[in-house]
Design a protein around this motif. Sequence first.
Motif, mmCIF file in Angstrom:
data_model
loop_
_atom_site.group_PDB
_atom_site.id
_atom_site.type_symbol
_atom_site.label_atom_id
_atom_site.label_comp_id
_atom_site.label_asym_id
_atom_site.label_seq_id
_atom_site.Cartn_x
_atom_site.Cartn_y
_atom_site.Cartn_z
ATOM 1 N N VAL A 296 -33.861 11.678 -2.579
ATOM 2 C CA VAL A 296 -34.274 10.834 -3.686
ATOM 3 C C VAL A 296 -33.545 9.510 -3.589
ATOM 4 O O VAL A 296 -32.316 9.475 -3.582
ATOM 5 N N VAL A 297 -34.312 8.421 -3.435
ATOM 6 C CA VAL A 297 -33.696 7.091 -3.423
ATOM 7 C C VAL A 297 -34.479 6.184 -4.359
ATOM 8 O O VAL A 297 -35.663 6.408 -4.595
ATOM 9 N N PRO A 298 -33.807 5.159 -4.914
ATOM 10 C CA PRO A 298 -34.552 4.204 -5.722
ATOM 11 C C PRO A 298 -35.622 3.528 -4.868
ATOM 12 O O PRO A 298 -35.384 3.222 -3.698
ATOM 13 N N LYS A 299 -36.793 3.316 -5.472
ATOM 14 C CA LYS A 299 -37.926 2.757 -4.724
ATOM 15 C C LYS A 299 -37.607 1.381 -4.145
ATOM 16 O O LYS A 299 -38.025 1.035 -3.042
ATOM 17 N N ILE A 300 -36.794 0.636 -4.885
ATOM 18 C CA ILE A 300 -36.471 -0.719 -4.450
ATOM 19 C C ILE A 300 -35.776 -0.731 -3.090
ATOM 20 O O ILE A 300 -35.921 -1.673 -2.309
ATOM 21 N N TYR A 301 -35.034 0.334 -2.790
ATOM 22 C CA TYR A 301 -34.332 0.379 -1.502
ATOM 23 C C TYR A 301 -35.330 0.355 -0.349
ATOM 24 O O TYR A 301 -35.140 -0.352 0.631
ATOM 25 N N LEU A 302 -36.409 1.152 -0.510
ATOM 26 C CA LEU A 302 -37.413 1.204 0.557
ATOM 27 C C LEU A 302 -38.133 -0.148 0.671
ATOM 28 O O LEU A 302 -38.338 -0.669 1.766
#
Lengths: 292, 325
Positions: A141-147
């Motif tokens: 699970v990662v914040p979408k902004i990172y991608l």
Amino acid sequence: MSLPNVEVIAGSLASGLLLGGSLSLIALGLSISLGVMRLVNLAHGELLVCGAYLSYFLLSYLGLDPILGLPLVGALVALVALPFHRLLIAPLAGKGMEAPMMTMFGVSIILQNLLLLAFSADTRNIEASYATQPLILGPVVVPKIYLIGFVVSVVLVWCVHLLVTCTAFGRELRASSADPGAAATLGVDVRRVHALTFSMGAACAAMGGVLIGTAFSFTPSTGATYLLISFAIVVLGGVGNIFGTLVAGVAMGVLQSIGAVVLGDGYRDLVGLVLFLLALALRPAGIVSARA
Amino acid sequence: MLYAEYEPTSDPEVAEMIRRNVSKIVVPTLLMALAIASQGFSDYALEIGFRLMVMITLAEAWNLLAGYGGLVSLGTASFVGIGAYALTGLVNNAHLPLYLAIPGAGLAAAMLALLVSRAVFRLRGLYFTVGTLALAEALRMFMVNYDGFGGASGLFLSQDPPGLYALFCIAIGLMAVTTLVITIATASRFSILLRAVRDDEDAAAQIGVKAFRIKLVAFVLASFLMGMAGALQGLKVGTVEPYGMFGIQWTVSVLSIVIIGGQGLRLGPVAGAFFVIALGEVLADYPALHLAITGVILIVVIRFAPKGLVGLARDIAARNKGEAK
């Protein structure tokens, strides 16, 4: 010390990997000005912070989305940086590397304190709607902004690569980097190339700053840390080596995340700096040797 | 080149000898007189005087590195910080008296210099500069995060700090030591070797100068002095914490002082310290503005007076003399 569970480890490794993309973009700006102009731009971190503030205010007052506004921020900062080169760096040509470096240190002090006067030392972050949305890929699970930041960074790094390898400007840039004297003899306007390189470096820093400011928070004094992390990446990746910078940036992101998981979050940036000092001590020519 | 040119070589050697020996008598006499006179000084004067002497010490040390050795360091804060923390440790835990703890703090800073020299001397100037900056930031972050040395809140000195007058006298002592060390270093064979390495490391190495060793001696010596200056600062404040002691402001002030005063010139750091501290007092209520203005002056000086205020004054004096003839 209790070990965090697998999801936490996987999540932070993925975050590190993705954030490494933005770090690469920032480091690339430093790398090209070092490679082409032999300029140690000690104000690189402050240019980054300027980009973040610019995006912050564009969002607050005009409602401009930070990612959509990225080209605008890049263009504005590049435009402002052009006369900077003309006024500050160009007159010092031929006076060695120290004078321009110290001049940029002066610029860094000025910018940092002007930002402090104008916006106080408050911590801010650019609040895009998708900044906090999670992205779920199995256990990760990662914040979408990172991608988003990663993709944007890689695209921008790719653009710079194309610019350097496939355009007439890129050819002049490479010529000026290899031998400014010979390039000038062959009709390359070295000063113009340097000015454009400087402003391209500034634009990379500013756009990286937007991505960093969206994913994290920033203050007027955030710049120094990113300057040093960028330097570490440049040293690891090899000066002027675009692909090396990308690899080293991602590696740095991952290593920082490992550091943060093992030692605690406060040690994230410290890991980068220690790596840098180690890289200097052991492998100054870079892990991927310089190509430019 | 940012460096100042050599001192004029046309001076007759005899005049140079006299000048040098005069300074050996005059400076200590002045410092003694200052120590005696300062009993009547106001607290404000003592405060400013203390700061002036700490900054001159740091600036002299930095000038030895950058001005004479071409080693532009952005790591002043590391050595100030290590000095201050070492003093606190030596006084609190080893119960050393001050006259041993202060040089002890200097030694701790010198040890740090020795330890990191391998990394920061790699390649030339640029890596030294950025490496020393990384060192200072790394140490600050470590101190903030590591609880063993009190973390972000720092450590208290277990004994009461000496009074302002006593501190002022210790600072005079430190400045006397600094003047002595720097005078010996800059007036000896060592300074010639150092400047040879600064101007052309390869050429110097070819005629048999051990470049690494020469640079290391300068770096360790400068760090020793910086460590003691940091110790004094720690002693004065009575508490050491990472943001104050490892803060970038030390690096900024010292660098500005030397470049504005005149890099590589014997009087540069002193003139620069008076100028920058006076500016700081005028703008005491606006610290951010003060730093921004310092930055502007720095850039202007680098561009138009690469030898600093002292170099500028010397040029003007030389021109006037030329016109008088």
